[in-house]
Design a protein around this motif. Sequence first.
Motif, PDB file in Angstrom:
ATOM      1  N   VAL A 152      26.630  85.826  44.422  1.00  0.00           N
ATOM      2  CA  VAL A 152      27.037  86.004  45.820  1.00  0.00           C
ATOM      3  C   VAL A 152      28.557  85.976  45.929  1.00  0.00           C
ATOM      4  N   GLY A 153      29.196  85.073  45.190  1.00  0.00           N
ATOM      5  CA  GLY A 153      30.647  84.997  45.220  1.00  0.00           C
ATOM      6  C   GLY A 153      31.301  86.285  44.749  1.00  0.00           C
ATOM      7  N   PHE A 154      30.777  86.836  43.677  1.00  0.00           N
ATOM      8  CA  PHE A 154      31.321  88.102  43.156  1.00  0.00           C
ATOM      9  C   PHE A 154      31.203  89.220  44.188  1.00  0.00           C
ATOM     10  N   LEU A 155      30.021  89.358  44.794  1.00  0.00           N
ATOM     11  CA  LEU A 155      29.800  90.431  45.765  1.00  0.00           C
ATOM     12  C   LEU A 155      30.629  90.219  47.030  1.00  0.00           C
ATOM     13  N   ALA A 156      30.740  88.967  47.468  1.00  0.00           N
ATOM     14  CA  ALA A 156      31.504  88.681  48.685  1.00  0.00           C
ATOM     15  C   ALA A 156      32.991  88.992  48.486  1.00  0.00           C
ATOM     16  N   VAL A 157      33.532  88.579  47.344  1.00  0.00           N
ATOM     17  CA  VAL A 157      34.943  88.854  47.051  1.00  0.00           C
ATOM     18  C   VAL A 157      35.161  90.362  46.922  1.00  0.00           C
ATOM     19  N   LEU A 158      34.203  91.062  46.333  1.00  0.00           N
ATOM     20  CA  LEU A 158      34.307  92.511  46.213  1.00  0.00           C
ATOM     21  C   LEU A 158      34.417  93.154  47.592  1.00  0.00           C
ATOM     22  N   GLY A 159      33.541  92.735  48.516  1.00  0.00           N
ATOM     23  CA  GLY A 159      33.600  93.268  49.871  1.00  0.00           C
ATOM     24  C   GLY A 159      34.889  92.902  50.574  1.00  0.00           C
ATOM     25  N   TYR A 160      35.375  91.695  50.323  1.00  0.00           N
ATOM     26  CA  TYR A 160      36.624  91.234  50.936  1.00  0.00           C
ATOM     27  C   TYR A 160      37.810  92.070  50.463  1.00  0.00           C
TER      28      TYR A 160
END
Length: 199
Positions: A152-160
């Motif tokens: 989730v952290g990886f995907l969230a940072v990617l979107g950010y």
Amino acid sequence: MFDWIVSLLARGGYFAFGWLMFIETVFPPIPSEVLVPLAGFLAAEGTFNLVAVVIVGTLGSTIGAVFWYWVGWKVGERRLRKLAKKHGRWLTMTPQDVDATGAWFRRKGIWAVFIARMLPGPRSMISVPAGMAHMPMLPFLTATFLGTGIWVGFLAVLGYVLQSQYDRVAEYLDPMIYVMLAAGLGYYIWRLVQRRGTA
């Protein structure tokens, strides 16, 4: 659908995001690969907090994993083997598949859960063999929470990070949602055809 998801998250806040992550884990209508980056977009815009997105997304997904763990615990290998023998075609599995999965999980244990929670596809279903093997709850929750948190952290940072490319990403992501849903259905149909003789 892209705009609908963004609107839903913006209106429903963290509760809507956590609920969608739970639903995504139980029955993936909207993959986390789509959902979490959108929450990251909203964090970059100031609607969400990035750390809160990771925490809420991880909790929602972990609770969904506990649901499948409970299913695996209640069903058990013996009952699942009987179901596979009787309804193997529709479940797209055989009793031998059940045995092989159980044996594999007993060899890998906690690492299987941790690694699978970071892989599209096995993320949800790894909880079933964990439950069938009666894996202790604390190691299961620990591996699930940590593996999910990394994903989730990886995907969230990617979107950010990609927030500045919002319009360009939206142009490709919207049809991609339907492609992923169709791919999931297509995979099930393919498995169904492959198992024609195992009903």
